[in-house]
Write a protein that holds these residues in place. Structure first.
Motif, PDB file in Angstrom:
ATOM      1  N   LYS A   1      74.604  51.843 -30.743  1.00 43.67           N
ATOM      2  CA  LYS A   1      73.289  52.251 -31.270  1.00 43.67           C
ATOM      3  C   LYS A   1      72.766  53.472 -30.524  1.00 43.67           C
ATOM      4  CE  LYS A   1      69.541  50.109 -29.967  1.00 43.67           C
ATOM      5  NZ  LYS A   1      68.667  51.204 -29.430  1.00 43.67           N
ATOM      6  N   GLU A   2      72.958  53.489 -29.203  1.00 44.17           N
ATOM      7  CA  GLU A   2      72.481  54.608 -28.393  1.00 44.17           C
ATOM      8  C   GLU A   2      73.234  55.904 -28.698  1.00 44.17           C
ATOM      9  OE1 GLU A   2      69.813  54.599 -26.275  1.00 44.17           O
ATOM     10  OE2 GLU A   2      69.487  52.634 -27.177  1.00 44.17           O
ATOM     11  N   GLN A   3      74.357  55.785 -29.384  1.00 43.06           N
ATOM     12  CA  GLN A   3      75.112  56.967 -29.809  1.00 43.06           C
ATOM     13  C   GLN A   3      74.864  57.283 -31.289  1.00 43.06           C
ATOM     14  OE1 GLN A   3      79.336  57.045 -28.260  1.00 43.06           O
ATOM     15  NE2 GLN A   3      78.744  55.011 -27.513  1.00 43.06           N
ATOM     16  N   SER A   4      73.835  56.649 -31.868  1.00 45.73           N
ATOM     17  CA  SER A   4      73.471  56.835 -33.283  1.00 45.73           C
ATOM     18  C   SER A   4      74.598  56.429 -34.221  1.00 45.73           C
ATOM     19  CB  SER A   4      73.070  58.300 -33.541  1.00 45.73           C
ATOM     20  OG  SER A   4      71.972  58.667 -32.731  1.00 45.73           O
ATOM     21  N   ARG A   5      75.313  55.389 -33.839  1.00 42.35           N
ATOM     22  CA  ARG A   5      76.401  54.856 -34.686  1.00 42.35           C
ATOM     23  C   ARG A   5      75.957  53.482 -35.197  1.00 42.35           C
ATOM     24  NH1 ARG A   5      81.044  55.655 -30.299  1.00 42.35           N
ATOM     25  NH2 ARG A   5      82.331  54.452 -31.743  1.00 42.35           N
ATOM     26  N   GLY A   6      74.924  53.541 -36.057  1.00 44.28           N
ATOM     27  CA  GLY A   6      74.226  52.342 -36.470  1.00 44.28           C
ATOM     28  C   GLY A   6      75.078  51.319 -37.190  1.00 44.28           C
TER      29      GLY A   6
ATOM     30  N   CYS B   1      68.881  47.634 -33.931  1.00 42.79           N
ATOM     31  CA  CYS B   1      69.875  48.418 -34.679  1.00 42.79           C
ATOM     32  C   CYS B   1      69.317  48.821 -36.036  1.00 42.79           C
ATOM     33  CB  CYS B   1      71.157  47.609 -34.894  1.00 42.79           C
ATOM     34  SG  CYS B   1      72.166  47.381 -33.450  1.00 42.79           S
TER      35      CYS B   1
ATOM     36  N   SER C   1      66.640  51.454 -35.859  1.00 41.09           N
ATOM     37  CA  SER C   1      67.210  52.787 -35.619  1.00 41.09           C
ATOM     38  C   SER C   1      67.769  53.399 -36.897  1.00 41.09           C
ATOM     39  CB  SER C   1      68.318  52.708 -34.558  1.00 41.09           C
ATOM     40  OG  SER C   1      69.485  52.086 -35.070  1.00 41.09           O
ATOM     41  N   MET C   2      68.099  52.545 -37.878  1.00 42.57           N
ATOM     42  CA  MET C   2      68.586  53.008 -39.178  1.00 42.57           C
ATOM     43  C   MET C   2      67.465  53.044 -40.215  1.00 42.57           C
ATOM     44  SD  MET C   2      72.003  50.630 -39.015  1.00 42.57           S
ATOM     45  CE  MET C   2      72.656  51.022 -40.637  1.00 42.57           C
ATOM     46  N   ASP C   3      66.219  52.805 -39.759  1.00 39.66           N
ATOM     47  CA  ASP C   3      65.024  52.805 -40.610  1.00 39.66           C
ATOM     48  C   ASP C   3      65.069  51.736 -41.698  1.00 39.66           C
ATOM     49  OD1 ASP C   3      62.484  53.934 -40.767  1.00 39.66           O
ATOM     50  OD2 ASP C   3      63.026  55.138 -42.508  1.00 39.66           O
TER      51      ASP C   3
END
Length: 321
Positions: A174-179, A225, A228-230
């Motif tokens: 998640k911290e790498q924007s790999r939702g 998670c 972070s993906m809205d």
């Protein structure tokens, strides 16, 4: 400790006794850490590491195992205050574990210890905001935990350890924007933990409050998670599940303060999620439930009331805009 120290002074060849003394120091350091005596624990663990570093080359596997354990215990103690030092300690512990201990000796225990070291190293990297490095460590741990689950599928702890590792890996992704990848591991962690909850339904020897509490925490991480993906609606559903699990933990723990603190954390996260979607009706309902959950502890209620005042202010500001 004092008896062992006296025995060492009177011995012709004291290496074995010194190793036993260092092991005792390490074990006592761990117990003091668990009791909240951080300063005394740190001093004992540092003494143990100093002795075991000197003894390890000549005293073989016992000293190496004790040194690795002492490094890991000290690393856990310094995780919050000095994550960089913690990384160095866990890397040293892994090197000691891999290079000096025969993997054929108690293979399951050795694999479990090594997997936990990698998992803890990944957690330290996360504290340093280095998610790629943490992902690498978590994947090393994941591979070992999966092997343990295959070799000994009836050992519940292996599945619980894999659940924890999967959840940690989810955070690193998640911290790498790999939702999407993060969500996959979050779901696996929940599945494994849920299986453990179901399989221990009639086992009075298991602390089921802790199992439910951990399941609630995993649902909250899944919600992060989704946020972070809205995907706020799905995140809200996960947070309601987190509250349900923690409410169950709270009832099993007879209202213990730690369990109550955790459920309040879930409510706080839920109300922040609802603020993002500006769902006023849901915010009011959550605020009432949040306040009610805190009502039995005056200190907690005061903090919750302050937070809800800020929520109300923010809500009025957003509506004015």
């Amino acid at each position: 400790l004092s008896m062992q120290q006296k025995a060492i002074h009177g011995a012709a060849d004291a290496a074995d006794l010194e190793t036993e003394l260092a092991v005792t120091q390490s074990n006592l350091g761990l117990l003091l850490s668990q009791a909240g005596e951080a300063a005394e624990s740190k001093a004992l663990l540092e003494q143990a590491i100093k002795h075991l570093t000197r003894l390890s080359p000549s005293q073989g596997e016992l000293a190496s195992r004790a040194l690795s354990a002492s490094l890991a215990n000290l690393g856990s103690l310094t995780l919050d205050s000095d994550p960089a030092a913690t990384v160095a300690l866990f890397e040293w512990a892994i090197e000691e574990r891999v290079s000096k201990i025969d993997p054929s000796t108690d293979r399951l225990k050795g694999a479990s210890e090594l997997a936990n070291l990698y998992n803890n190293l990944g957690s330290a990297y996360l504290r340093m905001a280095r998610p790629r490095k943490s992902e690498g460590s978590f994947r090393e741990a994941e591979e070992l935990f999966r092997q343990l689950c295959q070799i000994a599928p009836l050992v519940k702890q292996h599945h619980l350890d894999l659940a924890m590792c999967s959840s940690n890996l989810s955070v690193a992704l998640k911290e790498q924007s790999r939702g999407r990848e993060a969500l996959k591991y979050a779901d696996e962690a929940i599945r494994l933990q849920s299986n453990a909850v179901r399989s221990t339904a009639r086992d009075s020897s298991i602390d089921r409050s802790r199992l439910y509490s951990r399941l609630g925490a995993l649902h909250q991480k899944r919600a992060h998670c989704l946020i972070s993906m809205d995907q706020l609606d799905l995140a809200e559903q996960s947070l309601h599940k987190a509250i349900e699990c923690q409410d169950r933990a709270l009832s099993l723990a007879n209202g213990a303060s730690d369990a109550r603190r955790l459920i309040l954390g879930h409510y706080s996260c839920l109300i922040q999620c609802q603020l993002r979607s500006k769902d006023i009706r849901s915010i009011r309902q959550t605020a009432n439930a949040y306040r009610s959950a805190a009502s039995k502890d005056p200190a907690m209620l005061e903090k919750v009331t302050e937070e809800l005042v800020e929520v109300d202010r923010q809500l009025k500001t957003d509506l004015a805009i």
